[in-house]
Structures are given as structure tokens and as C-alpha cells.
Write an enzyme that holds these catalytic residues in place. Structure first.
Site, short mmCIF file in Angstrom:
data_model
loop_
_atom_site.label_atom_id
_atom_site.label_comp_id
_atom_site.label_asym_id
_atom_site.label_seq_id
_atom_site.Cartn_x
_atom_site.Cartn_y
_atom_site.Cartn_z
N ASP A 185 0.84 -1.21 0.00
CA ASP A 185 0.00 0.00 0.00
C ASP A 185 0.87 1.26 0.00
OD1 ASP A 185 -2.39 1.51 0.13
OD2 ASP A 185 -2.19 1.69 2.29
N ARG A 238 -9.77 9.78 -13.40
CA ARG A 238 -9.29 9.91 -12.01
C ARG A 238 -8.56 8.66 -11.54
NH1 ARG A 238 -13.86 10.40 -8.15
NH2 ARG A 238 -12.20 10.65 -6.61
N LYS A 239 -8.57 7.60 -12.33
CA LYS A 239 -8.03 6.32 -11.87
C LYS A 239 -6.57 6.11 -12.29
CE LYS A 239 -12.52 4.01 -12.06
NZ LYS A 239 -13.36 3.02 -12.78
#
Lengths: 258, 258
Positions: B178, B223-224
Site C-alpha cells: 500500500d 481519475r483512476k
């Protein structure tokens, strides 16, 4: 990733015969859950006298402490009160839920020359229980419901788990999901290893808040155990995170690296 | 989950006008990466004199320390030596790689009454940098290659990250994934929020070992930002973990909760 649990503990309690002669096992917590029985099944095969630097009554981190807020305590009481029921005759009997104890050590001493040094192993601590200061990191308690094949974890996120300003790190959420889904899979299927986690983050979790992780069995197929997990606010009104987990059953030798 | 970074830092450095009057920002590390510029862009709008209990030169955790083993140092030198190059005229110029500094604080004081108490915020620490003892938990350094849109993280796993006996907790691996994928996405797309992590665990990581996380841009769609990540042994011979990440671009107001 890999999980030990009740089944492994039970196997070990039947005797040390199944374990390689080169390994001596000490009371351990496995994944830190489900292993209350370990202290009663010490077997010292190859060493007659051994130093034992730790208390034989390790602290159970899943019990309430002064850092727990009212929400955490309330949820704990809700599930803990259902761990024991009264019969019509006024006798106590086991309820539908069971609280899982939680420790911070997983010790393994190898005398046969395994890849890890004794130093690293003796200092090792379970990731989710590696900070002494109460309330600063992961405060959690897990309850399982065998009949419904469900598991619930009450989790209060401390200030050392920050990711974005004021909110819990995505990795800390993933850690709790791995912990809860892995423990539940172990409870259902015996020793397992995490094969996949697929996590959808819906809304951030504020630091200091208490959330619930609900874990359910999806299906079992051969060695595979499929589970789902939802992280919600403690009143259930907000969905923070959704995840699926796939766990593979493994044998004890795999866990011990022999 | 949510990420701040270069773009956010640059916006803030242009002046405080874009930020709500109710918020006063202190030098912060955002996600603990990419934010070396913060200390030079302090703006105190509503308070003339403010106590500043912390050093104005926060520790950069991505620099070598005595806990780093030979593998960790070797990998660090490999990439760090490519951060600067010599021209034919014997002058220094920027190389293809860039080391990202890393801090442990993300402070935000709200004067307008936001959901979090000042106490929690002032004590908060970045999850991956929350333990003082060097070498005991996450030791890592990240390098980015803008041209190739790649990011590499050298990660040495300490003894407090244990999951299965002698191995790194799946949640600690997820945390590093992450962190690296989020930081890389921020570097590529500005402030983002983790929307999905899909992690396949292939082989466990021994405690104390050094591994590499290789992160690449897959594609950008509106936006991805889609990225991929592989965790390998430091010599590249063993694949430990594979993952994909989806990150959504967000505006600064979303990060600050205003």
C-alpha cells in the site's frame, strides 16, 4: 500469511511424535489467536533443562484495558455476554459466541540449523501486538460463532496507525483484515496460509474510532477456504472496507519449515 | 489509504489561500514520503506565535542506519548511485532515479472544530514509522524513476513484524505494498486515495530478510491510476508477492477533511 490454530495446537497436544526431532517447541501463540492451550502442552524432548525467560502465563491482549473507549467496551460486552448462557435449571452453559485469546509471541527454537537465527526468533513479536503502550496501536478482540460460521472483531485504532492525516493507514486496515479472515479460516479449516486478499476501500476510518470486522465463510473447496469481510462503523451505519480472502490449508510441517 | 504528495505540497507552497481559513497547517510529512518541501512552506495565518515542540529538521528515515544489513546497504547503494550522474565535462547532474525522503509525522491542527481531537493528532505517527528502535520493524527506502514510471522500494523486515513463526505477517507485506503503490501513484497523479488492493501471496518472507518491491504504472483513466507491484527476494530469484492497486485522484480539501 500462514496460520496456526486450534487444529495444530490439538495435534501438538497429542504428543511431540509428529514433530521433527530437530525442533523443540515452546509455548507459542501461533498467529496470536486460538492458542490458549499451548501453555499446557510443553514437550521438551531433546533438552532436559532449559532456561525459560518468559512468564508461563502470557498476557491475553484481547481482554479489556484502560485504553478502551466506551464504544469498544460496549461491543465487547455485547459479544462477551453471549459466550455463556444460563439453562432453565440455572446452570451455566456455553453460548453461541466464543472469545479468542490473543498473545504477542510465536517462539520456535531450532536445534537443527534452520534459516533463522535464535536471536531474531526470541525477539520476534506478532505484528499486531508489537507495541507495549496500551491503546496506541491495534486494540482488538475477536469472537467466533461456530454454528453460524461467523467471526466478529471489535477494533479500536490507535494514533500510531496513521496513514492520511487523522485516518487509519490502508496497510493497518489490511493487517486487521488479514488477521481476522486468517484466524477465522484457521478456526474453520485448521492451519492455513493466505493466498489472496482483495480489498476495496470505501471510506476512511478516523484514528481513535472503533470499528467492527464481520467475517463469514463463503465456501470451502478442497484445500481452499473462501471468506468475506466487511469493516463497518460500530453502529453498522457506515461501510468502511470490503474484502475477500482465499486461504489454503497446509500441513504442520509446512508451518514449521521442516 | 489517502495520499498526499508532491502536487499537494507544491499547491500549498504557492500560498495558503487555497486552504480553508479554519485550518492552520504545520510542516507535515503527508504520507511520510515526497514531502521534503514542507518545512519551507509554513504559513501561519491565524496565530502569530505558535509553540513548535518538534525539531524543524525532522529525521529522514530513508537514510542508512546501523541496523541495515549488507543486502539492504548494497541495494541502497545500487539505486542511490544512480540518483546523480557526471557529465562529460565532469559536472554533476540528476540521474534517472530519485530517492524519496521519509518522515514519521503528519500533523494537522484544526481551529475550527474538526472531528479529531488535537491530542490524537499531535501524537499520531505514520504507521510504517511508528517504532523508534532501528531495525525492529519497517526499514525501507524508496526510489522513483520518472521517465520509466517505475518505483523501487528496498525493504528489510524487522523482528516485530512477525506473522507465522519466523516470517513476515501478511498485513505487514500489504502495508508495504500500500505504501509503495500509493506513493508511486501520488508521484504520477498527485493526491490519491487507495480504492483497491488485490494481493496474491506466493511465498512467505523470512523475518530479517531484505526484499525489493517493484512498482510500475499500468494505466491512467480519468481519475483512476492503475499500478502493479511485485515483491521479490533482493537477487530477484524468488517472487514472494504480486499485487495490483487502483488509486483515485482526490482534491486537497478531501485530504484535509474540509
Amino acid at each position: 500469511m500462514m496460520r496456526t490454530g486450534v487444529h495444530m495446537v490439538r495435534s501438538l497436544c497429542r504428543g511431540p511424535q509428529a514433530i521433527s526431532n530437530s525442533i523443540t517447541l515452546f509455548p507459542s501463540t501461533g498467529m496470536g489467536q486460538l492458542a490458549a492451550q499451548w501453555t499446557s502442552c510443553i514437550r521438551c524432548r531433546s533438552m532436559a533443562v532449559l532456561p525459560w525467560p518468559f512468564s508461563t502465563q502470557p498476557r491475553d491482549f484481547s481482554l479489556p484495558n484502560s485504553s478502551w473507549g466506551s464504544e469498544m467496551r460496549q461491543q465487547y460486552e455485547h459479544y462477551n455476554s453471549q459466550c455463556e448462557e444460563m439453562t432453565e435449571e440455572g446452570e451455566k452453559k456455553r453460548g453461541p459466541w466464543r472469545r479468542l485469546p490473543s498473545y504477542n509471541r510465536s517462539l520456535k527454537f531450532a536445534t537443527g540449523g534452520v534459516y533463522l537465527s535464535k536471536i531474531i526468533q526470541s525477539k520476534a513479536r506478532l505484528f499486531t501486538r508489537n507495541i507495549r503502550e496500551q491503546g496506541s496501536a491495534f486494540e482488538y478482540v475477536m469472537f467466533v460463532n461456530k454454528e453460524e460460521q461467523k467471526c466478529v472483531c471489535v477494533f479500536q485504532a490507535g494514533h500510531l496507525l496513521e496513514g492520511p492525516p487523522g485516518h487509519v493507514h490502508g496497510g493497518a486496515i489490511a493487517t486487521m483484515i488479514d488477521t481476522v479472515t486468517g484466524t477465522h479460516s484457521t478456526y474453520l479449516s485448521g492451519p492455513v496460509m493466505t493466498a489472496n486478499l482483495n480489498i476495496n476501500y470505501r471510506s476512511p476510518i478516523p484514528l481513535g474510532s472503533t470499528v467492527l470486522l464481520h467475517c463469514s465463510l463463503d465456501k470451502k473447496e478442497g484445500r481452499k477456504t473462501f471468506v468475506t469481510c466487511q469493516v463497518t462503523s460500530s453502529d453498522g451505519s457506515r461501510l468502511h472496507t470490503e474484502a475477500t480472502g482465499l486461504f489454503l490449508s497446509i500441513n504442520v510441517g509446512h508451518i514449521l519449515g521442516v
